[in-house]
Scaffold this motif. Structure first.
Motif, PDB file in Angstrom:
ATOM      1  N   VAL A  60     -10.000  -7.237   4.157  1.00  0.00           N
ATOM      2  CA  VAL A  60     -10.290  -8.664   3.931  1.00  0.00           C
ATOM      3  C   VAL A  60      -9.055  -9.294   3.293  1.00  0.00           C
ATOM      4  CG1 VAL A  60     -11.807 -10.364   2.857  1.00  0.00           C
ATOM      5  CG2 VAL A  60     -12.707  -8.105   3.470  1.00  0.00           C
ATOM      6  N   CYS A  61      -8.472 -10.256   3.992  1.00  0.00           N
ATOM      7  CA  CYS A  61      -7.253 -10.922   3.524  1.00  0.00           C
ATOM      8  C   CYS A  61      -7.638 -12.265   2.887  1.00  0.00           C
ATOM      9  CB  CYS A  61      -6.356 -11.146   4.736  1.00  0.00           C
ATOM     10  SG  CYS A  61      -4.811 -11.984   4.387  1.00  0.00           S
ATOM     11  N   HIS A  62      -6.818 -12.725   1.956  1.00  0.00           N
ATOM     12  CA  HIS A  62      -7.079 -14.041   1.352  1.00  0.00           C
ATOM     13  C   HIS A  62      -7.087 -15.137   2.429  1.00  0.00           C
ATOM     14  CE1 HIS A  62      -7.142 -16.097  -2.661  1.00  0.00           C
ATOM     15  NE2 HIS A  62      -7.018 -17.134  -1.854  1.00  0.00           N
ATOM     16  N   THR A  63      -6.348 -14.910   3.508  1.00  0.00           N
ATOM     17  CA  THR A  63      -6.335 -15.864   4.618  1.00  0.00           C
ATOM     18  C   THR A  63      -7.737 -16.000   5.225  1.00  0.00           C
ATOM     19  OG1 THR A  63      -4.005 -15.472   5.071  1.00  0.00           O
ATOM     20  CG2 THR A  63      -5.322 -16.302   6.910  1.00  0.00           C
ATOM     21  N   MET A 175      -2.210  -3.848   8.598  1.00  0.00           N
ATOM     22  CA  MET A 175      -2.144  -4.656   9.819  1.00  0.00           C
ATOM     23  C   MET A 175      -1.875  -6.138   9.563  1.00  0.00           C
ATOM     24  SD  MET A 175      -2.148  -2.833  12.334  1.00  0.00           S
ATOM     25  CE  MET A 175      -1.552  -1.319  11.659  1.00  0.00           C
ATOM     26  N   CYS A 176      -2.128  -6.618   8.322  1.00  0.00           N
ATOM     27  CA  CYS A 176      -1.670  -7.967   7.990  1.00  0.00           C
ATOM     28  C   CYS A 176      -0.839  -7.925   6.717  1.00  0.00           C
ATOM     29  CB  CYS A 176      -2.816  -8.957   7.824  1.00  0.00           C
ATOM     30  SG  CYS A 176      -2.222 -10.531   7.166  1.00  0.00           S
ATOM     31  N   ALA A 177      -1.455  -7.471   5.622  1.00  0.00           N
ATOM     32  CA  ALA A 177      -0.748  -7.499   4.329  1.00  0.00           C
ATOM     33  C   ALA A 177       0.550  -6.694   4.408  1.00  0.00           C
ATOM     34  CB  ALA A 177      -1.656  -6.943   3.235  1.00  0.00           C
ATOM     35  N   SER A 199       5.517 -11.955  -6.810  1.00  0.00           N
ATOM     36  CA  SER A 199       4.569 -12.776  -7.552  1.00  0.00           C
ATOM     37  C   SER A 199       3.219 -12.717  -6.835  1.00  0.00           C
ATOM     38  CB  SER A 199       5.086 -14.219  -7.623  1.00  0.00           C
ATOM     39  OG  SER A 199       4.212 -14.987  -8.396  1.00  0.00           O
ATOM     40  N   GLY A 200       2.157 -12.466  -7.605  1.00  0.00           N
ATOM     41  CA  GLY A 200       0.860 -12.152  -6.973  1.00  0.00           C
ATOM     42  C   GLY A 200       0.815 -10.663  -6.679  1.00  0.00           C
ATOM     43  N   ALA A 201       1.496  -9.898  -7.551  1.00  0.00           N
ATOM     44  CA  ALA A 201       1.787  -8.485  -7.273  1.00  0.00           C
ATOM     45  C   ALA A 201       0.574  -7.567  -7.296  1.00  0.00           C
ATOM     46  CB  ALA A 201       2.821  -7.990  -8.284  1.00  0.00           C
ATOM     47  N   GLY A 202      -0.523  -8.023  -7.907  1.00  0.00           N
ATOM     48  CA  GLY A 202      -1.706  -7.168  -7.958  1.00  0.00           C
ATOM     49  C   GLY A 202      -2.706  -7.449  -6.862  1.00  0.00           C
ATOM     50  N   GLY A 203      -2.349  -8.346  -5.939  1.00  0.00           N
ATOM     51  CA  GLY A 203      -3.244  -8.668  -4.834  1.00  0.00           C
ATOM     52  C   GLY A 203      -2.994  -7.753  -3.641  1.00  0.00           C
ATOM     53  N   GLY A 204      -3.665  -8.077  -2.529  1.00  0.00           N
ATOM     54  CA  GLY A 204      -3.542  -7.262  -1.317  1.00  0.00           C
ATOM     55  C   GLY A 204      -2.100  -7.185  -0.841  1.00  0.00           C
ATOM     56  N   LEU A 205      -1.476  -8.336  -0.652  1.00  0.00           N
ATOM     57  CA  LEU A 205      -0.073  -8.341  -0.214  1.00  0.00           C
ATOM     58  C   LEU A 205       0.832  -7.769  -1.296  1.00  0.00           C
ATOM     59  CD1 LEU A 205      -1.169 -10.314   2.000  1.00  0.00           C
ATOM     60  CD2 LEU A 205       0.922 -11.633   1.721  1.00  0.00           C
ATOM     61  N   GLY A 206       0.624  -8.259  -2.528  1.00  0.00           N
ATOM     62  CA  GLY A 206       1.556  -7.962  -3.607  1.00  0.00           C
ATOM     63  C   GLY A 206       1.714  -6.486  -3.903  1.00  0.00           C
ATOM     64  N   HIS A 207       0.579  -5.754  -3.998  1.00  0.00           N
ATOM     65  CA  HIS A 207       0.723  -4.345  -4.400  1.00  0.00           C
ATOM     66  C   HIS A 207       1.367  -3.521  -3.294  1.00  0.00           C
ATOM     67  CE1 HIS A 207      -2.746  -3.183  -1.986  1.00  0.00           C
ATOM     68  NE2 HIS A 207      -2.613  -1.938  -2.385  1.00  0.00           N
ATOM     69  N   LEU A 208       1.253  -3.988  -2.055  1.00  0.00           N
ATOM     70  CA  LEU A 208       1.975  -3.311  -0.963  1.00  0.00           C
ATOM     71  C   LEU A 208       3.452  -3.701  -0.989  1.00  0.00           C
ATOM     72  CD1 LEU A 208      -0.677  -3.659   1.895  1.00  0.00           C
ATOM     73  CD2 LEU A 208      -0.090  -1.590   0.621  1.00  0.00           C
ATOM     74  N   ALA A 209       3.734  -4.960  -1.351  1.00  0.00           N
ATOM     75  CA  ALA A 209       5.135  -5.418  -1.436  1.00  0.00           C
ATOM     76  C   ALA A 209       5.904  -4.586  -2.455  1.00  0.00           C
ATOM     77  CB  ALA A 209       5.184  -6.894  -1.816  1.00  0.00           C
ATOM     78  N   ILE A 210       5.265  -4.286  -3.585  1.00  0.00           N
ATOM     79  CA  ILE A 210       5.930  -3.451  -4.605  1.00  0.00           C
ATOM     80  C   ILE A 210       6.344  -2.128  -3.951  1.00  0.00           C
ATOM     81  CG2 ILE A 210       5.606  -2.138  -6.739  1.00  0.00           C
ATOM     82  CD1 ILE A 210       3.509  -4.229  -7.593  1.00  0.00           C
ATOM     83  N   ARG A 368      -6.897  -4.460  -2.418  1.00  0.00           N
ATOM     84  CA  ARG A 368      -7.600  -4.966  -1.245  1.00  0.00           C
ATOM     85  C   ARG A 368      -9.070  -4.565  -1.240  1.00  0.00           C
ATOM     86  NH1 ARG A 368      -5.720  -8.945   0.913  1.00  0.00           N
ATOM     87  NH2 ARG A 368      -4.661  -8.894   2.906  1.00  0.00           N
ATOM     88  N   VAL A 369      -9.881  -5.343  -0.576  1.00  0.00           N
ATOM     89  CA  VAL A 369     -11.231  -4.910  -0.202  1.00  0.00           C
ATOM     90  C   VAL A 369     -11.192  -4.573   1.280  1.00  0.00           C
ATOM     91  CG1 VAL A 369     -13.554  -5.749   0.316  1.00  0.00           C
ATOM     92  CG2 VAL A 369     -12.601  -6.091  -1.953  1.00  0.00           C
ATOM     93  N   VAL A 370     -11.795  -3.444   1.622  1.00  0.00           N
ATOM     94  CA  VAL A 370     -11.949  -3.068   3.030  1.00  0.00           C
ATOM     95  C   VAL A 370     -13.451  -3.054   3.299  1.00  0.00           C
ATOM     96  CG1 VAL A 370     -11.612  -1.227   4.730  1.00  0.00           C
ATOM     97  CG2 VAL A 370      -9.799  -1.739   3.089  1.00  0.00           C
ATOM     98  N   ILE A 371     -13.856  -3.714   4.372  1.00  0.00           N
ATOM     99  CA  ILE A 371     -15.285  -3.752   4.707  1.00  0.00           C
ATOM    100  C   ILE A 371     -15.645  -2.518   5.536  1.00  0.00           C
ATOM    101  CG2 ILE A 371     -17.088  -5.010   5.966  1.00  0.00           C
ATOM    102  CD1 ILE A 371     -16.290  -6.577   3.553  1.00  0.00           C
ATOM    103  N   ASP A 372     -16.690  -1.840   5.077  1.00  0.00           N
ATOM    104  CA  ASP A 372     -17.248  -0.711   5.810  1.00  0.00           C
ATOM    105  C   ASP A 372     -18.204  -1.319   6.839  1.00  0.00           C
ATOM    106  OD1 ASP A 372     -18.717   1.410   6.700  1.00  0.00           O
ATOM    107  OD2 ASP A 372     -18.915   2.358   4.734  1.00  0.00           O
TER     108      ASP A 372
END
Ligand code: 8ID
Ligand code: ZN
Length: 374
Positions: A60-63, A175-177, A199-210, A368-372
């Motif tokens: 689930v992406c913020h988008t 696949m997105c983040a 910036s936003g480092a603890g979110g879905g994108l951010g923690h992968l960016a690190i 991230r949240v992943v939907i089962d």
């Protein structure tokens, strides 16, 4: 289609676009057309019996939240009944007419760009996300919040061989983040040893960016709210900055510049905060690059403080970046499949998507949240 004829397709739809309301419904299975494959969102075979146990996943992406709630205030909202989602991992179960690749059984990823023409001038430049005929998963085109997804055979990302089945769920957010931040880092023109601000480092994108930045040999200063400190540090951040820990933005910017010996070479803004952008343009190193990834909500405003005089005198670059192309996808999924990057995720049920969106709005989600999707 014989093997799956008796199956129904459970999907999550946006039941009241403009709000976070969603509903789980059952749909008939659609047969893939020419050039398409039907992807079942991941089957896990449990050894030693190889008994198929269905495990179905989409990130689930913020988008998705922004599309469902119309947070960007676009004039034309998605319609009621839209199937959202654009971070899917699955297995090809049916090939449409004329499809020889990928073959049945291939593990594939379904991305935000669901299909591109591959021949317009943007596609030829590798800018497939700007394709004039692009279809977007989960936005006016059915997305990955469903158990079976019809996808373009030439646009799915075929996963590297040998990824253990129990690691496939964690690849969904790549696949997105993953693609977005990996491509964003490329725009940063970074060299090993360079500092990158996320910036936003603890979110879905951010923690992968690190993690991608570290894998590319960079040093990372992570910015987010204090509750995300541990996640960012675990992801490999060298420094963490609590964005609410300063009375003035100028103090935060001075701190980031001092911590990084003059400012980061690149700043990846992975949050939907306007403030994060106005801070980044101030703390960047001279000749640095601001990579715009997060999309602010509500009325769109220019980046505060990004005066032409500042850009010229410090020779700064500002670049927007939208997901990535097929090559970016292959590269970053390879890195994740080889363990260089691991998504931190929690599984939630299909009927919890509205709650997930509400949690996201309140900034409560770590990673991230992943939907089962079972
Ligand atoms: O292709 C693209 N450019 C692309 C692809 C995917 C997602 C763009 N996005 C956009 C999304 O639409 C969203 O605007 O990137 C943004 C981040 O997506 P996400 O990672 O899926 O969102 P998240 O998981 O909610 O993480 C956001 C983080 O930002 C922090 C939050 O605490 C959270 O950890 N944050 C906020 I809200 N305000 C902040 C601030 N002022 C902040 N961090 C630092 N400073
Ligand atoms: Zn996304």
């Amino acid at each position: 289609m014989d093997a799956i004829q008796d199956k129904v397709n459970k999907a999550i739809i946006y039941s009241e676009p403009g709000t976070s309301a969603t509903e789980v419904i059952e749909l008939p299975l659609e047969a893939p057309g020419p050039g398409q494959v039907l992807v079942r969102m991941h089957v896990l075979r449990i050894p030693p019996f190889q008994h198929p146990k269905e495990m179905l996943y989409s990130g689930v992406c913020h988008t998705d939240y922004s599309i469902c709630t119309n947070a960007w205030k676009v004039p034309v909202m998605v319609a009621k009944g839209q199937i959202g989602g654009h971070e899917g991992i699955g297995e090809v179960v049916v090939c449409g007419p004329g499809v020889s690749h990928p073959t049945i059984g291939s593990k594939v990823g379904v991305k935000y760009i669901a299909s591109a023409c591959l021949s317009c001038r943007y596609c030829l430049l590798g800018m497939e996300s700007n394709c004039v005929a692009a279809k977007l998963s989960g936005s006016f085109h059915p997305g990955t919040f469903q158990q079976y997804c019809v996808a373009a055979a030439n646009y799915v990302t075929v996963l590297p061989e040998g990824v253990p089945d129990d690691e496939l769920a964690g690849l969904a957010p790549i696949m997105c983040a993953g693609i977005t931040v990996y491509t964003g880092l490329k725009h940063g023109n970074l060299r090993p040893g360079d500092w990158v601000a996320v910036s936003g480092a603890g979110g879905g994108l951010g923690h992968l960016a690190i993690q991608y930045a570290k894998a590319l040999g960079c040093r990372v200063v992570a910015l987010d709210v204090a509750e995300k400190n541990l996640l960012c540090t675990d992801a490999g951040a060298d420094e963490f900055v609590d964005v609410f820990g300063f009375t003035q933005d100028t103090d935060l910017c001075r701190h980031v510049r001092e911590t990084t010996g003059g400012g980061p070479r690149a700043a990846l803004v992975c949050s939907s905060s306007n403030t994060a952008y106005s801070q980044a343009i101030q703390y960047l190193d001279t000749t640095g690059t601001l990579v715009c990834l997060g999309i602010p909500e509500g009325q769109q405003v220019p980046i505060q403080g990004a005066s032409v005089a500042l850009l010229v005198s410090r020779q700064l670059r500002i670049i927007g970046s939208k997901v990535g192309n097929r090559l970016d996808a292959n590269e970053c999924v390879y890195m994740a499949a080889r363990g260089a990057v691991k998504c931190h995720y929690q599984l939630r049920k299909m009927n919890e998507l509205t709650q997930v969106f509400n949690d996201m709005e309140e900034g409560k989600i770590l990673g991230r949240v992943v939907i089962d999707l079972r």
